[in-house]
Design a protein around this motif. Sequence first.
Motif, short mmCIF file in Angstrom:
data_model
loop_
_atom_site.label_atom_id
_atom_site.label_comp_id
_atom_site.label_asym_id
_atom_site.label_seq_id
_atom_site.Cartn_x
_atom_site.Cartn_y
_atom_site.Cartn_z
N LEU A 21 51.02 51.19 77.12
CA LEU A 21 49.65 50.87 77.50
C LEU A 21 49.12 51.97 78.41
CD1 LEU A 21 47.24 49.08 77.65
CD2 LEU A 21 48.41 47.63 79.30
N ARG B 155 39.17 48.32 76.20
CA ARG B 155 39.93 47.43 75.34
C ARG B 155 39.47 47.53 73.89
NH1 ARG B 155 39.86 41.47 73.79
NH2 ARG B 155 42.05 41.04 73.42
N PHE C 268 45.53 44.76 73.37
CA PHE C 268 46.07 44.21 74.61
C PHE C 268 45.15 43.18 75.22
CE2 PHE C 268 48.11 48.29 74.05
CZ PHE C 268 49.42 47.99 74.36
N LEU D 163 45.68 44.51 80.85
CA LEU D 163 44.84 45.70 80.98
C LEU D 163 44.40 45.94 82.43
CD1 LEU D 163 43.40 48.01 79.61
CD2 LEU D 163 41.51 46.45 79.09
N THR E 65 47.02 46.93 84.98
CA THR E 65 47.48 48.29 84.71
C THR E 65 46.48 49.32 85.23
OG1 THR E 65 48.65 47.54 82.75
CG2 THR E 65 48.27 49.90 82.94
#
Lengths: 175, 175
Positions: free
Chosen positions: B2, B21, B35, B40, B43
């Motif tokens: 990711l 996204r 994701f 998201l 992160t």
Amino acid sequence: MLELAILGILHRAPMHGYELRKQLGCLLCGHRPAFSFGSLYPTLRRLQRAGLIAEDGGEPSASAGRARRVYGLSAAGREHFAGLLAEVTPQHWEDDCFGVRLAFFSRTPPEARLRILAGRRRCVAERQERIRSTLDRSCEHVDHYTRQLQRLGLDGAEREVRWLDELIEAEHRQR
Amino acid sequence: MLELAILGILHRAPMHGYELRKQLGCLLCGHRPAFSFGSLYPTLRRLQRAGLIAEDGGEPSASAGRARRVYGLSAAGREHFAGLLAEVTPQHWEDDCFGVRLAFFSRTPPEARLRILAGRRRCVAERQERIRSTLDRSCEHVDHYTRQLQRLGLDGAEREVRWLDELIEAEHRQR
DNA sequence: TTCGTCATGTAATGGGTTACATGATTAC
DNA sequence: GTAATCATGTAACCCATTACATGACGAA
């Protein structure tokens, strides 16, 4: 998912964990890199405690430190497995699960088979459409490699749709 | 993974999480179901704390309860990203990662490109061999549906190998 | 004014891997 | 007798999802 796979394989024949993993790897056939023992053995224990599987041939655990533990489906396990196979949820046609679900199709009720195949078809056709529209929108200004990847994905999706159509047609003929 | 994907997309243009996204979903193009925000946003925060990305355009968080937070790559982020792209590990040609790795190939050093493509080819060819041998061993006594699934898998593997060969050849021509 | 979409975030949970440790069995 | 493979198991961890909660903004 792992649970379904284990029950399905033990339904064919009793087996110990190590062997089970090999069969599992065969079943998943590259869709995913076979489960690790770290998830397999605890799951076996859980299924045993839940009474869905049982050790065959007495208690080999008493004989020596660590010997094979051969598990087989119990009556409750067989029943539970049949219940799982009769279920149809959207999850069943997602990538993760579909392969395992299909592997046990011969013991799945015909209506459930059709509904899963139809769901899968919709799912893959949607993906196909998504990729195609991305590919159309991004004529020239998108990365060459990304486009190649999309081309491969689109191709795969198209093939799977055709493959599913064959399976669905075969189901209908069979009735 | 990711992380790599986020850095790669922000490398093209600054963006806020929601938009990111969408781009991510496009990038992964059906390989996996985009994701979730639950992974998201944390992160993004982590990358921000690590100094790899930074909020553009002052502090919009002060203006209202929740506004867009537009992130861009910092110098350190650009450097880190370049480092990631120069790396080559077996993980990079596994199913999970390969697509993302390929998506940023145009910024990947040519030698790394070739090594990843070669690794991927080996990986897929092995899968192909595995399926073929399973398919051979199990002539008649194996479930019809399982065989169909293997047929599809084998077909997909063969196509991907050919696709990879084209890419590899193109890389060589380009030198 | 209410509904849908855009937008950000947190906490609980889950399903799996990795790394590690042990011991049995077979082949050389 | 020792190396490789078979076989079982535990604990720590990782990465992501789910469910939930908040709030802005535009259109009907």
